[in-house]
Write a protein that holds these residues in place. Structure first.
Motif, mmCIF file in Angstrom:
data_model
loop_
_atom_site.group_PDB
_atom_site.id
_atom_site.type_symbol
_atom_site.label_atom_id
_atom_site.label_comp_id
_atom_site.label_asym_id
_atom_site.label_seq_id
_atom_site.Cartn_x
_atom_site.Cartn_y
_atom_site.Cartn_z
ATOM 1 N N TYR A 138 0.424 7.919 -1.497
ATOM 2 C CA TYR A 138 0.622 6.530 -1.071
ATOM 3 C C TYR A 138 1.477 5.771 -2.076
ATOM 4 O O TYR A 138 2.407 5.035 -1.704
ATOM 5 C CB TYR A 138 -0.742 5.846 -0.920
ATOM 6 C CG TYR A 138 -0.671 4.339 -0.781
ATOM 7 C CD1 TYR A 138 -0.438 3.738 0.453
ATOM 8 C CD2 TYR A 138 -0.828 3.515 -1.897
ATOM 9 C CE1 TYR A 138 -0.373 2.356 0.575
ATOM 10 C CE2 TYR A 138 -0.761 2.134 -1.781
ATOM 11 C CZ TYR A 138 -0.537 1.561 -0.550
ATOM 12 O OH TYR A 138 -0.458 0.199 -0.430
ATOM 13 N N MET A 139 1.195 5.943 -3.352
ATOM 14 C CA MET A 139 1.938 5.225 -4.391
ATOM 15 C C MET A 139 3.395 5.699 -4.447
ATOM 16 O O MET A 139 4.323 4.892 -4.585
ATOM 17 C CB MET A 139 1.226 5.401 -5.734
ATOM 18 C CG MET A 139 -0.156 4.745 -5.757
ATOM 19 S SD MET A 139 -1.259 5.365 -7.050
ATOM 20 C CE MET A 139 -0.881 4.262 -8.400
ATOM 21 N N LYS A 140 3.615 6.993 -4.304
ATOM 22 C CA LYS A 140 4.981 7.529 -4.329
ATOM 23 C C LYS A 140 5.796 7.043 -3.132
ATOM 24 O O LYS A 140 7.006 6.839 -3.238
ATOM 25 C CB LYS A 140 4.931 9.059 -4.376
ATOM 26 C CG LYS A 140 4.462 9.597 -5.725
ATOM 27 C CD LYS A 140 3.988 11.034 -5.651
ATOM 28 C CE LYS A 140 5.063 12.010 -5.329
ATOM 29 N NZ LYS A 140 4.569 13.401 -5.400
ATOM 30 N N LEU A 141 5.137 6.834 -1.995
ATOM 31 C CA LEU A 141 5.831 6.377 -0.800
ATOM 32 C C LEU A 141 6.080 4.874 -0.804
ATOM 33 O O LEU A 141 6.885 4.372 -0.012
ATOM 34 C CB LEU A 141 5.032 6.750 0.457
ATOM 35 C CG LEU A 141 5.034 8.232 0.843
ATOM 36 C CD1 LEU A 141 4.053 8.486 1.981
ATOM 37 C CD2 LEU A 141 6.436 8.681 1.250
ATOM 38 N N ASN A 142 5.411 4.138 -1.674
ATOM 39 C CA ASN A 142 5.501 2.683 -1.667
ATOM 40 C C ASN A 142 6.102 2.118 -2.953
ATOM 41 O O ASN A 142 5.866 0.961 -3.301
ATOM 42 C CB ASN A 142 4.111 2.077 -1.429
ATOM 43 C CG ASN A 142 3.673 2.188 0.018
ATOM 44 O OD1 ASN A 142 4.030 1.380 0.854
ATOM 45 N ND2 ASN A 142 2.903 3.233 0.316
ATOM 46 N N LEU A 143 6.911 2.921 -3.633
ATOM 47 C CA LEU A 143 7.563 2.440 -4.850
ATOM 48 C C LEU A 143 8.509 1.285 -4.558
ATOM 49 O O LEU A 143 8.683 0.388 -5.383
ATOM 50 C CB LEU A 143 8.323 3.598 -5.517
ATOM 51 C CG LEU A 143 7.466 4.757 -6.029
ATOM 52 C CD1 LEU A 143 8.346 5.904 -6.504
ATOM 53 C CD2 LEU A 143 6.549 4.299 -7.161
ATOM 54 N N ALA A 144 9.127 1.301 -3.386
ATOM 55 C CA ALA A 144 10.136 0.285 -3.060
ATOM 56 C C ALA A 144 9.547 -0.962 -2.413
ATOM 57 O O ALA A 144 10.290 -1.899 -2.103
ATOM 58 C CB ALA A 144 11.197 0.888 -2.132
ATOM 59 N N ARG A 145 8.250 -1.002 -2.201
ATOM 60 C CA ARG A 145 7.635 -2.169 -1.552
ATOM 61 C C ARG A 145 7.788 -3.409 -2.422
ATOM 62 O O ARG A 145 7.698 -3.353 -3.645
ATOM 63 C CB ARG A 145 6.148 -1.906 -1.300
ATOM 64 C CG ARG A 145 5.843 -1.022 -0.132
ATOM 65 C CD ARG A 145 5.747 -1.782 1.171
ATOM 66 N NE ARG A 145 4.610 -2.680 1.185
ATOM 67 C CZ ARG A 145 3.365 -2.305 1.536
ATOM 68 N NH1 ARG A 145 3.126 -1.049 1.884
ATOM 69 N NH2 ARG A 145 2.395 -3.182 1.533
ATOM 70 N N ASP A 146 7.992 -4.547 -1.784
ATOM 71 C CA ASP A 146 8.070 -5.819 -2.505
ATOM 72 C C ASP A 146 6.683 -6.234 -2.973
ATOM 73 O O ASP A 146 5.695 -6.089 -2.242
ATOM 74 C CB ASP A 146 8.650 -6.910 -1.606
ATOM 75 C CG ASP A 146 10.159 -6.792 -1.460
ATOM 76 O OD1 ASP A 146 10.813 -6.388 -2.438
ATOM 77 O OD2 ASP A 146 10.681 -7.081 -0.369
ATOM 78 N N SER A 147 6.618 -6.756 -4.192
ATOM 79 C CA SER A 147 5.382 -7.331 -4.704
ATOM 80 C C SER A 147 5.762 -8.455 -5.664
ATOM 81 O O SER A 147 6.826 -8.397 -6.292
ATOM 82 C CB SER A 147 4.514 -6.274 -5.400
ATOM 83 O OG SER A 147 5.231 -5.634 -6.435
ATOM 84 N N PRO A 148 4.928 -9.472 -5.791
ATOM 85 C CA PRO A 148 5.302 -10.666 -6.557
ATOM 86 C C PRO A 148 5.766 -10.379 -7.978
ATOM 87 O O PRO A 148 6.779 -10.902 -8.429
ATOM 88 C CB PRO A 148 4.005 -11.492 -6.551
ATOM 89 C CG PRO A 148 3.285 -11.050 -5.320
ATOM 90 C CD PRO A 148 3.607 -9.598 -5.170
ATOM 91 N N SER A 149 5.037 -9.550 -8.702
ATOM 92 C CA SER A 149 5.399 -9.284 -10.098
ATOM 93 C C SER A 149 5.787 -7.832 -10.342
ATOM 94 O O SER A 149 5.927 -7.409 -11.488
ATOM 95 C CB SER A 149 4.225 -9.659 -11.017
ATOM 96 O OG SER A 149 3.063 -8.931 -10.654
ATOM 97 N N GLY A 150 5.975 -7.071 -9.267
ATOM 98 C CA GLY A 150 6.329 -5.661 -9.423
ATOM 99 C C GLY A 150 5.102 -4.806 -9.662
ATOM 100 O O GLY A 150 4.064 -5.293 -10.111
ATOM 101 N N HIS A 151 5.215 -3.527 -9.368
ATOM 102 C CA HIS A 151 4.061 -2.643 -9.506
ATOM 103 C C HIS A 151 4.421 -1.258 -10.031
ATOM 104 O O HIS A 151 3.551 -0.531 -10.496
ATOM 105 C CB HIS A 151 3.360 -2.480 -8.152
ATOM 106 C CG HIS A 151 4.276 -1.996 -7.063
ATOM 107 N ND1 HIS A 151 5.126 -2.830 -6.376
ATOM 108 C CD2 HIS A 151 4.502 -0.760 -6.541
ATOM 109 C CE1 HIS A 151 5.811 -2.145 -5.491
ATOM 110 N NE2 HIS A 151 5.466 -0.877 -5.569
ATOM 111 N N VAL A 152 5.698 -0.868 -9.999
ATOM 112 C CA VAL A 152 6.069 0.501 -10.362
ATOM 113 C C VAL A 152 5.829 0.771 -11.842
ATOM 114 O O VAL A 152 5.327 1.825 -12.223
ATOM 115 C CB VAL A 152 7.536 0.792 -9.983
ATOM 116 C CG1 VAL A 152 7.885 2.246 -10.309
ATOM 117 C CG2 VAL A 152 7.767 0.522 -8.500
ATOM 118 N N ALA A 153 6.193 -0.183 -12.699
ATOM 119 C CA ALA A 153 5.981 0.011 -14.140
ATOM 120 C C ALA A 153 4.494 0.160 -14.443
ATOM 121 O O ALA A 153 4.096 0.986 -15.272
ATOM 122 C CB ALA A 153 6.571 -1.151 -14.927
#
Length: 474
Positions: free
Chosen positions: A154-169
């Motif tokens: 799920y996390m690998k598929l949603n790296l590009a999702r928009d989020s207010p402060s970012g989530h990938v880092a």
């Protein structure tokens, strides 16, 4: 014996509930023995969920506490169900004293603990981006491997999702801590290949110093230019105010030789960060000015310049390459041309090289290609059912190429959650056939292919000139 009795009673109760609630469902396809299949699995899951929500027949109370005990959650559960799903919970339930099992979790994990337990009953859950990490932490802690793998995917598929402060880092830092190599590498690759957009996001200034240095050392960063990367680093240093050694190490990872002299002069006169730490990078700036002033090949005879300072990254600026949108990529061969500067040194920057680029949707791989017929004539290599191929060649040969080699890099972009991002990077000298796996799983004939953006294949070609005596692996 008590556990066996509980299993029997539970299954009997579920069977009674299911058959009473639903008509018999028969799958018309017989199995290998010629028998039909009866399925009540959906009703079984629904009844298990009711058992959890209402606490029917529960034999254990879970008491979930946060470290400072300011929040306590009580859940009536069934030891059998939890034991079947988690070996850790099975052991804790077996050795517990009394009917209450106390668990201590972080506030983040306690907030999603009910979702976690519900998953053990039902096998599904709904979640938001910010809940992925605590749920993954719980799945890892209690060894629910199926959920753990599912959350990683799920996390690998949603790296590009928009989020207010970012989530990938944040996911990268968690994966590093948890030892999830697959998730760690996916997050790092996403950040490196889409760094130009990450630099403009709210996530950038929050990356850790360790992640910052890991990114700065990479040659596959995709940015507009080294100047854009320096501007991002300057913003990070101004926001985080690291200690002097950290700031110096980060500034020394910048490839100043890839900046034109006019940009170097501007940095030295206008950058407050560089003014503060200029002594720590003075040698790099001096070497960069020398690199631009003299023939790089001549300079290499006298100075040790075989280092990453002189290796280009994946720059998107026009002097380094060109974007190319291939409409209807399965139709026929396509070609175009563009120009780049001969080399990164100012000594060569005014010289231009014209490049021809060919895209062929059906090119037979070299290893499968019959070269000659019985009569000795060469066989055609463009065939139906072949694989896509991109060839990049200079329009003319020139004596100016002496001492310079060109690495071609092809960025393949895709659309994810409405955003255009770099999905693959291929490095080659002349043709993508050198990679062997170019667009191997793209299926460009399928209009819903994630490689197609409005029916087109979106590419960006980067030409990376490197002086032969300076070539190094990074």
């Amino acid at each position: 014996m008590k556990m066996v009795k509980k299993v029997v009673l539970l299954l009997q109760a579920v069977w009674v509930w299911t058959t009473a609630a639903d008509p018999l469902k028969v799958d018309g396809q017989p199995d290998d023995g010629g028998a039909d299949t009866l399925s009540h699995s959906l009703s079984l899951v629904q009844r298990l969920e009711v058992m959890f929500l209402q606490g029917n027949g529960s034999d254990v109370t879970l008491r979930v506490e946060t470290p400072d005990a300011d929040e306590v959650k009580l859940m009536a559960v069934h030891a059998l169900v939890l034991s079947l799903q988690s070996p850790v919970l099975e052991h804790m339930l077996r050795v517990r004293n009394g009917s209450t099992l106390t668990l201590r979790e972080s506030p983040e994990c306690a907030a999603v603990f009910e979702k976690f337990i519900r998953y053990l009953y039902c096998g599904d859950l709904s979640l938001r981006l910010e809940q992925a990490t605590p749920l993954h932490r719980l799945a890892s802690k209690y060894q629910v491997s199926v959920l753990q793998r599912g959350l990683t995917d799920y996390m690998k598929l949603n790296l590009a999702r928009d989020s207010p402060s970012g989530h990938v880092a944040g996911w990268y830092e968690y994966a590093l801590e948890a030892g999830d190599v697959s998730l760690r590498d996916s997050c790092l690759q996403y950040l490196a290949w889409n760094l130009s957009s990450v630099l403009r996001s709210g996530e950038w200034t929050g990356v850790s110093s360790q992640l910052l240095m890991t990114l700065l050392r990479r040659s596959d960063l995709v940015v507009q230019s080294e100047m854009e990367l320096f501007a991002g680093l300057e913003e990070w240093i101004s926001h985080n105010r690291p200690d002097g050694l950290m700031a110096e190490n980060a500034l020394r990872a910048v490839r100043y030789a890839m900046m034109p002299p006019r940009d170097l002069f501007r940095l030295q006169t206008q950058s407050a960060v560089l003014a503060r730490y200029q002594e720590s990078v003075r040698d790099l700036l001096y070497m960069s000015y020398q690199f631009h002033a003299a023939s790089p090949v001549h300079m290499a005879k006298y100075f040790d310049v075989n280092c990453s300072l002189f290796v280009p990254r994946n720059y998107l600026a026009p002097v380094w390459g060109s974007s190319w949108v291939v409409a209807n990529p399965t139709r026929d061969d396509r070609s175009t041309s563009f120009q780049t500067q001969l080399g990164p040194s100012a000594h060569d920057a005014s010289k231009r090289v014209t490049w021809n680029i060919l895209f062929s949707p059906r090119w037979m791989p070299l290893t499968m290609r019959p070269m000659y017929t019985e009569a000795g004539a060469m066989q055609p290599t463009r065939v139906e059912g072949g694989r896509p191929r991109v060839i990049v060649t200079p329009a003319t040969s020139s004596a100016d190429f002496a001492g310079v080699t060109f690495q071609k890099t092809l960025l393949v972009l895709a659309q994810r959650q409405g955003r255009l991002l770099v999905k693959h990077i291929y490095d080659f000298h002349q043709s993508t056939e050198e990679n062997g796996d170019f667009l191997a799983d793209a299926d460009l004939h399928r209009r819903t292919s994630e490689y197609l953006v409005d029916g087109s294949l979106v590419l960006h070609v980067v030409i990376k000139p490197m002086y032969q005596s300076l070539v190094t692996k990074n």
